[in-house]
Scaffold this motif. Structure first.
Motif, mmCIF file in Angstrom:
data_model
loop_
_atom_site.group_PDB
_atom_site.id
_atom_site.type_symbol
_atom_site.label_atom_id
_atom_site.label_comp_id
_atom_site.label_asym_id
_atom_site.label_seq_id
_atom_site.Cartn_x
_atom_site.Cartn_y
_atom_site.Cartn_z
ATOM 1 N N ARG A 165 38.445 73.454 40.407
ATOM 2 C CA ARG A 165 39.409 74.449 40.897
ATOM 3 C C ARG A 165 38.973 75.861 40.511
ATOM 4 N NH1 ARG A 165 45.830 73.803 39.815
ATOM 5 N NH2 ARG A 165 46.543 75.727 40.790
ATOM 6 N N ALA A 190 42.245 69.438 40.586
ATOM 7 C CA ALA A 190 41.377 70.187 41.509
ATOM 8 C C ALA A 190 42.134 70.751 42.698
ATOM 9 C CB ALA A 190 40.241 69.294 41.998
ATOM 10 N N ALA A 242 39.819 71.275 45.631
ATOM 11 C CA ALA A 242 38.562 72.011 45.414
ATOM 12 C C ALA A 242 37.346 71.095 45.435
ATOM 13 C CB ALA A 242 38.614 72.793 44.108
#
Length: 176
Positions: free
Chosen positions: A44, A72, A75
């Protein structure tokens, strides 16, 4: 009147646009990270700062996984990543590609990140080590420079994803 921005007001790029925009010349290497939360949080942060790639080494868990995704928040779809079992294979490959290898570790010859000059003409790979053991001992002789983050309190280390966030921010500020 001040108000929090809604998601649509943030004007963030989509995944396809992210993949095509120029990244900063920084690769993050995760060396034997155990926590899926730390892996997800690193993805992230790498997305936030347009990091070129993440390389997951050794036992570091790989996407897709629900626990990685929780931190995340997608991401893992935007940030380029790969896995390599052997950290020294990764280091050698990165050196052949012209990357300076930076270990984020407290060593007998580490320097404070605040004293390190980041050169815009160079490409960097930063290695973040295991939550307990740090960077693998067998990798230490192959690392060009060791940096540490100043800590003023009683604890001797930071959480690896927090450390990674600080390091990525420092490099992003200097390399963008």
């Amino acid at each position: 009147m001040v108000h929090k921005l809604k998601l649509e007001e943030l004007n963030r790029i989509d995944v396809e646009t992210f993949k095509s925009v120029e990244k900063i010349p920084l690769i993050v290497v995760l060396d034997n990270i155990r926590s899926m939360h730390n892996v997800g949080a690193t993805f992230r942060t790498a997305d936030a700062f347009l990091v070129q790639k993440i390389i997951l080494c050794g036992i570091t868990p790989q996407p897709p996984h629900r626990e990685i995704h929780k931190a995340a928040l997608g991401a893992t779809e935007s940030v380029d990543w790969s896995h390599e079992r052997d950290i020294n294979v990764t280091i050698n490959d990165l050196k052949e590609q012209g990357f300076e290898i930076i270990g984020i570790e407290q060593t007998s010859n580490s320097e404070m990140i605040s004293d390190f000059t980041i050169d815009k003409s160079k490409k960097y790979a930063v290695i973040l080590g295991n939550e307990v053991e740090g960077i693998s001992d067998e990798a230490l002789p192959n690392i060009d420079t060791f940096l540490e983050i100043p800590q003023l309190g009683t604890k001797h280390s930071l959480n690896v994803s927090v450390c990674g966030g600080i390091v990525m921010w420092e490099f992003a500020k200097a390399l963008k």
